[in-house]
Enzyme design. Structure first.
Site, short mmCIF file in Angstrom:
data_model
loop_
_atom_site.label_atom_id
_atom_site.label_comp_id
_atom_site.label_asym_id
_atom_site.label_seq_id
_atom_site.Cartn_x
_atom_site.Cartn_y
_atom_site.Cartn_z
N SER A 8 0.89 -1.21 0.18
CA SER A 8 -0.03 0.09 -0.04
C SER A 8 0.95 1.24 0.05
CB SER A 8 -0.96 -0.17 1.20
OG SER A 8 -0.35 0.07 2.49
N ASN A 9 1.98 1.20 0.56
CA ASN A 9 2.99 2.35 0.58
C ASN A 9 3.45 2.52 -0.91
OD1 ASN A 9 3.38 3.77 3.30
ND2 ASN A 9 3.46 1.71 3.95
N HIS B 198 8.56 2.67 9.16
CA HIS B 198 8.54 1.68 10.39
C HIS B 198 7.35 2.09 11.38
CE1 HIS B 198 9.60 -1.77 13.20
NE2 HIS B 198 9.32 -0.71 14.13
C1 GRF Z 1 3.79 -0.92 7.13
O1 GRF Z 1 3.12 -0.64 8.21
C2 GRF Z 1 5.28 -0.54 7.15
O2 GRF Z 1 5.39 0.50 8.18
C3 GRF Z 1 5.80 -1.72 7.68
O3 GRF Z 1 5.20 -2.65 6.91
C4 GRF Z 1 3.87 -2.34 6.51
C5 GRF Z 1 3.97 -2.52 4.86
O4 GRF Z 1 2.68 -2.00 4.50
N1 GRF Z 1 7.10 -1.74 7.44
P1 GRF Z 1 2.59 -2.21 3.01
O5 GRF Z 1 3.04 -3.17 2.20
O6 GRF Z 1 3.06 -0.85 2.29
O7 GRF Z 1 0.88 -1.97 2.63
#
Ligand code: GRF
Length: 186
Positions: free
Chosen positions: A15-16, A107
């Protein structure tokens, strides 16, 4: 604006990654995403690379020369900034040295508290009132590099590991682009 070529490393939902792809369409956003790297061939996030026609590579972190191949790919795409986004492997000291000051990570805790895995559950077990997320530079020690930006999130009594993760993820999607702008002094 001359944008920098970025590579996003993922392992899961992405999602990021999706959020950064959308932001980077804006001509005022300082990066173009030229490559996506995943250590997991089944990572759902790879679909965002496919959908947006961004080249992607699956790396086998168990193979001895994977970093050598990886460095070649990064060179080929002229990558000058790396954003780790839910990437669940540790990068070698040598790799980090080569990209010193150019690797960012997000994080889901208020670092330096709760480095490492199972963050939300540990936060809840300790009955914390607040948690949040942090974007930081990556150095050789896990989740310990210089902090770029942080966002605090209030924990409610009803929060579970899942609800807290969701709440924090909403803030991550705001924080990561902001942190990138800050790194570029924008
Ligand atoms: C996020 O909470 C990030 O902070 C952590 O893993 C998760 C990844 O989420 N390191 P996505 O794959 O970006 O949805």
């Amino acid at each position: 604006m001359v944008k920098k070529n970025a590579c996003i490393f993922i392992s899961g939902a992405g999602s990021n990654l999706n959020n950064l792809i959308l932001r980077s369409r804006d001509y005022t956003f300082p990066i173009n995403i030229k490559l996506v790297i995943s250590n997991n061939s089944r990572a759902k996030g790879l679909n965002y690379a496919k959908k947006n026609l961004i080249p992607y590579k699956i790396i086998n972190t168990h193979s001895r020369d994977f970093e050598h191949k990886l460095l070649k790919d990064l060179k080929r795409y002229n990558i000058s900034i790396i954003c780790l986004a839910g990437y669940m492997r540790i990068l070698s000291k040598n790799f980090i040295k080569k990209f010193k000051g150019k690797i960012l990570n997000i994080h889901p805790s208020l670092l330096p508290k709760y480095k490492g895995l199972n963050t939300h559950q540990r936060v809840l077990n300790n009955k914390e009132k607040y948690s949040g997320c942090t974007v930081h530079f990556v150095n050789a020690r896990l989740d310990s590099g210089k902090i770029i930006l942080q966002k605090k999130v209030k924990i409610s009594k009803k929060d579970t590991e899942i609800s807290l993760a969701k709440k924090i993820l909403v803030q991550e999607h705001k924080l990561y682009p902001k942190a990138i702008l800050k790194v570029f002094n924008l």
